[in-house]
Scaffold this motif. Structure first.
Motif, mmCIF file in Angstrom:
data_model
loop_
_atom_site.group_PDB
_atom_site.id
_atom_site.type_symbol
_atom_site.label_atom_id
_atom_site.label_comp_id
_atom_site.label_asym_id
_atom_site.label_seq_id
_atom_site.Cartn_x
_atom_site.Cartn_y
_atom_site.Cartn_z
ATOM 1 N N THR A 137 3.519 -34.357 3.579
ATOM 2 C CA THR A 137 2.959 -33.360 2.615
ATOM 3 C C THR A 137 2.612 -32.332 3.057
ATOM 4 O OG1 THR A 137 2.276 -35.209 0.894
ATOM 5 C CG2 THR A 137 1.395 -33.243 0.445
ATOM 6 N N VAL A 138 1.752 -32.166 4.348
ATOM 7 C CA VAL A 138 1.378 -31.122 4.888
ATOM 8 C C VAL A 138 2.328 -30.253 5.626
ATOM 9 C CG1 VAL A 138 -0.306 -30.177 6.677
ATOM 10 C CG2 VAL A 138 -1.186 -32.120 5.176
ATOM 11 N N VAL A 139 3.235 -31.078 6.161
ATOM 12 C CA VAL A 139 4.272 -30.031 6.601
ATOM 13 C C VAL A 139 4.988 -29.543 5.719
ATOM 14 C CG1 VAL A 139 6.194 -30.369 8.491
ATOM 15 C CG2 VAL A 139 4.184 -31.711 9.006
ATOM 16 N N SER A 140 5.207 -30.222 4.711
ATOM 17 C CA SER A 140 6.206 -29.391 3.491
ATOM 18 C C SER A 140 5.585 -28.177 3.232
ATOM 19 C CB SER A 140 6.285 -30.645 2.428
ATOM 20 O OG SER A 140 6.944 -31.682 2.839
ATOM 21 N N ALA A 141 4.098 -28.308 3.047
ATOM 22 C CA ALA A 141 3.653 -26.903 2.982
ATOM 23 C C ALA A 141 3.899 -25.953 3.915
ATOM 24 C CB ALA A 141 2.029 -27.129 2.648
ATOM 25 N N VAL A 142 3.940 -26.340 5.101
ATOM 26 C CA VAL A 142 4.064 -25.492 6.310
ATOM 27 C C VAL A 142 5.613 -24.933 6.132
ATOM 28 C CG1 VAL A 142 4.545 -25.278 8.743
ATOM 29 C CG2 VAL A 142 2.601 -26.455 7.796
ATOM 30 N N CYS A 143 6.533 -25.997 5.900
ATOM 31 C CA CYS A 143 7.966 -25.370 5.650
ATOM 32 C C CYS A 143 8.102 -24.479 4.484
ATOM 33 C CB CYS A 143 8.733 -26.684 5.173
ATOM 34 S SG CYS A 143 9.082 -27.904 6.364
ATOM 35 N N GLY A 144 7.373 -24.597 3.453
ATOM 36 C CA GLY A 144 7.371 -23.613 2.417
ATOM 37 C C GLY A 144 6.811 -22.487 2.486
ATOM 38 N N LEU A 145 5.844 -22.299 3.477
ATOM 39 C CA LEU A 145 5.203 -20.952 3.867
ATOM 40 C C LEU A 145 5.741 -20.233 4.992
ATOM 41 C CD1 LEU A 145 1.674 -22.013 2.914
ATOM 42 C CD2 LEU A 145 3.483 -20.709 1.214
ATOM 43 N N PRO A 194 12.074 -18.256 11.039
ATOM 44 C CA PRO A 194 13.070 -19.307 10.997
ATOM 45 C C PRO A 194 12.543 -20.593 12.327
ATOM 46 C CG PRO A 194 14.182 -17.512 12.071
ATOM 47 C CD PRO A 194 13.063 -17.252 11.269
ATOM 48 N N GLU A 195 11.593 -19.900 13.450
ATOM 49 C CA GLU A 195 11.290 -20.723 14.260
ATOM 50 C C GLU A 195 10.283 -21.509 13.773
ATOM 51 O OE1 GLU A 195 11.330 -17.266 14.279
ATOM 52 O OE2 GLU A 195 12.817 -16.809 15.914
ATOM 53 N N THR A 196 9.387 -21.013 12.907
ATOM 54 C CA THR A 196 8.359 -21.909 12.552
ATOM 55 C C THR A 196 9.068 -23.066 11.470
ATOM 56 O OG1 THR A 196 6.946 -19.977 12.360
ATOM 57 C CG2 THR A 196 6.272 -21.868 10.788
ATOM 58 N N LEU A 197 9.919 -22.677 10.875
ATOM 59 C CA LEU A 197 10.594 -23.645 9.929
ATOM 60 C C LEU A 197 11.240 -24.620 10.637
ATOM 61 C CD1 LEU A 197 11.557 -24.580 7.051
ATOM 62 C CD2 LEU A 197 13.354 -22.906 7.097
ATOM 63 N N ARG A 244 10.424 -28.664 10.313
ATOM 64 C CA ARG A 244 11.299 -29.502 9.807
ATOM 65 C C ARG A 244 11.407 -30.920 10.875
ATOM 66 N NH1 ARG A 244 13.609 -31.018 5.549
ATOM 67 N NH2 ARG A 244 15.949 -31.156 6.465
ATOM 68 N N PHE A 245 11.127 -30.486 12.352
ATOM 69 C CA PHE A 245 11.091 -31.594 13.341
ATOM 70 C C PHE A 245 9.741 -32.347 12.791
ATOM 71 C CE2 PHE A 245 13.824 -29.794 16.290
ATOM 72 C CZ PHE A 245 14.492 -30.556 16.889
ATOM 73 N N LEU A 246 8.523 -31.799 12.571
ATOM 74 C CA LEU A 246 7.466 -32.576 12.372
ATOM 75 C C LEU A 246 7.523 -33.231 10.865
ATOM 76 C CD1 LEU A 246 4.821 -29.879 13.315
ATOM 77 C CD2 LEU A 246 5.194 -32.001 14.576
ATOM 78 N N GLN A 247 8.385 -32.693 9.925
ATOM 79 C CA GLN A 247 8.550 -33.337 8.849
ATOM 80 C C GLN A 247 9.374 -34.929 8.960
ATOM 81 O OE1 GLN A 247 10.826 -30.980 5.895
ATOM 82 N NE2 GLN A 247 9.399 -31.766 4.205
ATOM 83 N N LEU A 289 7.638 -26.953 -1.366
ATOM 84 C CA LEU A 289 6.566 -26.650 -2.206
ATOM 85 C C LEU A 289 6.397 -27.936 -3.241
ATOM 86 C CD1 LEU A 289 5.794 -22.950 -2.258
ATOM 87 C CD2 LEU A 289 4.734 -24.854 -0.643
ATOM 88 N N VAL A 290 7.522 -28.517 -3.807
ATOM 89 C CA VAL A 290 7.359 -29.210 -4.938
ATOM 90 C C VAL A 290 7.002 -30.601 -4.378
ATOM 91 C CG1 VAL A 290 9.973 -30.120 -4.468
ATOM 92 C CG2 VAL A 290 8.972 -30.031 -6.711
ATOM 93 N N ASN A 291 7.039 -30.808 -3.070
ATOM 94 C CA ASN A 291 6.787 -32.102 -2.416
ATOM 95 C C ASN A 291 5.108 -32.401 -2.581
ATOM 96 O OD1 ASN A 291 9.075 -32.785 -1.553
ATOM 97 N ND2 ASN A 291 8.977 -32.056 0.646
ATOM 98 N N LEU A 292 4.354 -30.951 -2.550
ATOM 99 C CA LEU A 292 3.088 -31.301 -2.748
ATOM 100 C C LEU A 292 2.255 -31.957 -3.685
ATOM 101 C CD1 LEU A 292 3.382 -29.050 -0.368
ATOM 102 C CD2 LEU A 292 1.420 -27.826 -1.227
#
Length: 497
Positions: free
Chosen positions: A95-103, A107-110, A114-117, A181-184
């Motif tokens: 859930t937390v990493v989904s928020a990071v993906c959405g924000l 591309p490097e952050t994403l 995604r690895f962490l997700q 973000l829908v995962n949150l």
């Protein structure tokens, strides 16, 4: 009074376990949808973040790679420290990493997120079947697994559509970001309900962790995949080929270490003795090859429709619905009616049917070029979906049917892992089989639609070759296939492809 009291307690216990089932099924649904939902949004992500094609590959392959590497270890951690605990940790992290993906600002952050997700999914998903096993008695598991199958089919259809709608609607001007973000809210609800209704359990004699094995496997895979994904943009430097050669050496060391660990404490990451079973070894080859061609197809398909043909995410998502529906229908029919009667022939028929669908798609794309319509894609997609369903539902039982009972759990986990590794490898090969043709066409200043159509058909020939290999390997599978209890767990990961 005692009878009424016992009945009341029984009703509460019954309600708790069905709520627990709803929570773990939701978690599996999240994982399944999170793969397919991203595929549809890939072109928008590339445009919005200015991501390179290699970054796009990592955004999709990073999840599969981390998920694959962590699957077996995630299951072991649950056995040792508690399945409920690891499930909740995995869901919280997801859930937390989904928020990071959405924000993600770039591309490097994403890619990192995604690895962490994928790593968090690897903690969460392996606990699902174990939780079901200890929550429901044997006589009820068939009904539970049937519900699981329905959820898998729903996820296969819903993922692309949810991704397409969320991207198309551009909610609050967030473009593609709501797909993560829908995962949150779902994750938060799962944490609250899971903490309350899931019962804790552990394995009576859990195996030890093989962290060295995990490290060796991770290094070997990264040495192989990194040059595949980055090589095209860097002009295929010498170090890339040296890296892939070093990956082979690391895998040799991995095999040696696993044999040694088996001798020392009996808890290797991979039970190498399983490969002495011919049907299992061939089945692993089937899973790996099928994962590779699936990784290639689903990424090039969305790039072809959206970047090449200029279709919207919603148009592309709707185009994929007949494929998913056909796969879900044939999967149900294959397990319930065909496999008990025809055994291995059903899987081989599936490979041939899907091969026919791919060849039909190649013909359609060649005939119509960039003017192809959804209706012209419909016949090959339905045929491919029917073939896929005949393979994915019974394949796990076919692979496991000759595996000794004491190794069934380890073998099932390895099947899931190999399938995800194949997916990651296929996504890496997209640079070779698809983008190389795109680069040549763009260098010749040809129309974009024609360039992507040529690249698509070129990559489909690789998919066709992979299906021919899958068909040949299936001859080593047992002639008859007995349905077991491990299939639903594997099915989740296979359909996630």
């Amino acid at each position: 009074m005692d009878s009424a009291s016992d009945e009341s307690v029984g009703q509460v216990a019954d309600r708790r376990r069905w709520l627990a089932l709803a929570v773990v099924m939701t978690a599996s649904f999240l994982d399944l949808v999170d793969v397919t939902i991203v595929n549809v949004a890939v072109p928008r992500i590339e445009e919005d973040l200015g991501a390179s094609f290699s970054s796009i590959q990592w955004i999709t392959a990073g999840y599969a790679l981390a998920f694959a590497i962590g699957l077996i270890t995630g299951g072991r951690l649950g056995d040792i420290y508690g399945r409920k605990r690891l499930f909740l940790i995995g869901m919280a992290g997801f859930t937390v990493v989904s928020a990071v993906c959405g924000l993600a600002p770039g591309p490097e952050t994403l890619v990192v997120a995604r690895f962490l997700q994928g790593a968090m999914a690897a903690l969460m998903v392996p606990q699902v079947l174990s939780i079901i096993h200890v929550t429901f008695p044997a006589e009820e598991r068939g009904k539970v697994f049937g519900m699981f199958g329905a959820m898998i089919g729903l996820g296969a259809v819903a993922g692309p559509m949810i991704g397409a709608l969320l991207t198309e609607w551009n909610l609050f001007g967030l473009e593609w970001r709501p797909i993560f973000l829908v995962n949150l809210p779902v994750g938060i609800a799962g944490l609250v309900l899971g903490r309350r209704y899931i019962s804790e359990s552990r394995a009576p004699q859990a195996l030890r962790l093989d962290l060295v094995g995990v490290a060796l496997a991770s290094v070997g895979l990264l040495l192989l995949l990194y040059p595949l994904m980055q090589g095209r943009e860097l002009g295929w430097p010498l170090w890339g080929f040296l890296s892939m050669g070093a990956a082979v050496l690391v895998f040799v060391v991995f095999v040696w270490y696993e044999r040694d660990k088996k001798t020392r404490d009996g808890s290797p990451l991979v039970e190498l003795s399983l490969f002495k079973v011919k049907s299992f070894a061939a089945g692993i080859g089937v899973q790996l090859t099928y994962g590779v061609i699936s990784g290639i197809f689903f990424l090039i398909w969305t790039l072809y429709m959206q970047l090449g043909l200029g279709w919207s995410p919603l148009h592309a998502g709707l185009t994929g619905v007949p494929f998913s529906v056909a796969a879900s229908v044939s999967a149900g029919v294959s397990v319930q009616m065909l496999v008990p009667r025809f055994g291995r022939k059903v899987l081989q028929a599936g490979a041939l049917v899907k091969l026919v669908g791919v060849l039909l798609y190649i013909w359609e794309a060649d005939q119509h070029g960039s003017a192809i319509t959804t209706w012209q894609m419909l016949p090959p997609l339905v045929v491919m979906g029917l073939g896929m369903g005949l393979i994915i539902a019974p394949i796990t039982d076919a692979v496991l049917s000759e595996v000794p009972t004491e190794h069934a759990g380890s073998a099932s986990g390895l099947i899931n892992t190999i399938n995800q590794l194949g997916l990651a490898l296929g996504l890496g090969l997209v640079a070779v089989v698809f983008f190389s043709v795109v680069d040549s066409g763009q260098a010749a200043h040809r129309p974009v639609g024609d360039v992507f159509s040529d690249a698509f058909t070129h990559a489909l020939w690789w998919v066709a070759g992979g299906l021919a290999l899958v068909f040949a390997l299936m001859f080593a599978l047992p002639r008859s296939v007995n349905r077991g209890e491990t299939a639903p767990a594997a099915g989740v990961e296979e359909l996630a492809v």
